[in-house]
Design an enzyme around this catalytic site. Structure first.
Site, short mmCIF file in Angstrom:
data_model
loop_
_atom_site.label_atom_id
_atom_site.label_comp_id
_atom_site.label_asym_id
_atom_site.label_seq_id
_atom_site.Cartn_x
_atom_site.Cartn_y
_atom_site.Cartn_z
CE LYS A 119 -1.55 -3.09 -3.05
NZ LYS A 119 -1.26 -4.29 -3.80
CG ASP A 151 3.94 -4.35 -1.83
OD1 ASP A 151 4.68 -4.41 -0.81
OD2 ASP A 151 4.39 -4.29 -2.99
#
Ligand code: SF4
Length: 245
Positions: A139, A157
């Site tokens: 991420k 996310d």
């Protein structure tokens, strides 16, 4: 001898074709682009190193809180070598408001050391290298690639994953799978902005608990419409206005 009633055939609702899913996904992306023309990374930064550090600090913390802390941190530590030789207590004190400050300090100092030892003090511009750095997962790596290097990346996310599932783009809870399945619906050039738009919509309207369906401009396109209140007055009260930075 009793005769068993013949089984009632179960009607399985027809699944939308791949073409229909792609078309609707791209239409949602276009609507989001109109809704959030200014969507961008809400962390403040001026270099790949600053973005990398800010993204590490943003774990379990709001971007707004991170942006309150980073001006002091970035003024004090300008290079990877500065972080590598930083005084632990001093860093902890600065980053404390972002939570998990001991672990984050360990990551930031370790990051500085790894960058100096393996990458000549520079932030690498490749996913395979970024994910080898302390505190950097896919991420974080995709945030840095997309926003500091201009390399298209999907940032999965909590908001992105939730909205992608609500839109029917994936059923998976696994971030890598979500990244792959959503990525296959859009041209690569859209990946970074799509990530910002979904995150913005998740923060403002499509909340985890009680999404504001009755006030959502995507209502007509969204298969999950009705997951939150559909009454326009009730829904309007749930809408949060940004900025979140
Ligand atoms: S209609 Fe509801 S579930 Fe769908 S995107 Fe809007 S707020 Fe989210």
């Amino acid at each position: 001898m009793t005769t068993l009633p013949s089984a009632t055939p179960v009607r399985v609702p027809p699944q939308p074709s791949r073409t229909a899913v792609v078309r609707r996904a791209r239409r949602i992306n276009r609507e989001l682009a109109e809704l959030y023309p200014d969507a961008h990374c809400e962390l403040d930064f001026t270099s790949p190193l600053e973005l990398l550090v800010a993204t590490i600090l943003s774990a379990q913390c709001t971007d707004k809180r991170v942006n309150q802390v980073t001006p002091v941190l970035f003024a004090r530590y300008r290079t990877a070598a500065d972080y590598a030789s930083a005084d632990r207590d001093e860093v902890e004190k600065i980053v404390m408001p972002t939570g998990f400050f001991r672990a984050k300090t360990t990551s930031i100092i370790g990051l500085g050391q790894a960058l100096c030892e393996r990458f000549g003090g520079e932030v690498p511009g490749k996913l395979k290298d970024l994910v080898t750095l302390p505190g950097v997962g896919r991420k974080t790596a995709n945030v840095v690639l997309g926003n500091a290097f201009g390399v298209p990346g999907i940032t999965v996310d909590t908001h992105f994953g939730r909205l992608a599932r609500r839109f029917g783009w994936t059923t998976s809870g696994d971030a890598v799978k979500v990244e792959q399945e959503v990525g296959s619906l859009f041209p690569r050039s859209e990946w970074t902005m799509l990530s910002h738009r979904l995150i913005w919509h998740g923060r403002r309207i499509c909340h985890s608990r009680r999404p504001a369906c009755g006030a959502c401009p995507l209502a007509a396109l969204c298969p999950a419409y009705g997951e939150g209140p559909t009454d326009p007055v009730v829904a309007a009260r749930l809408v949060k206005s940004g900025p979140f930075s």
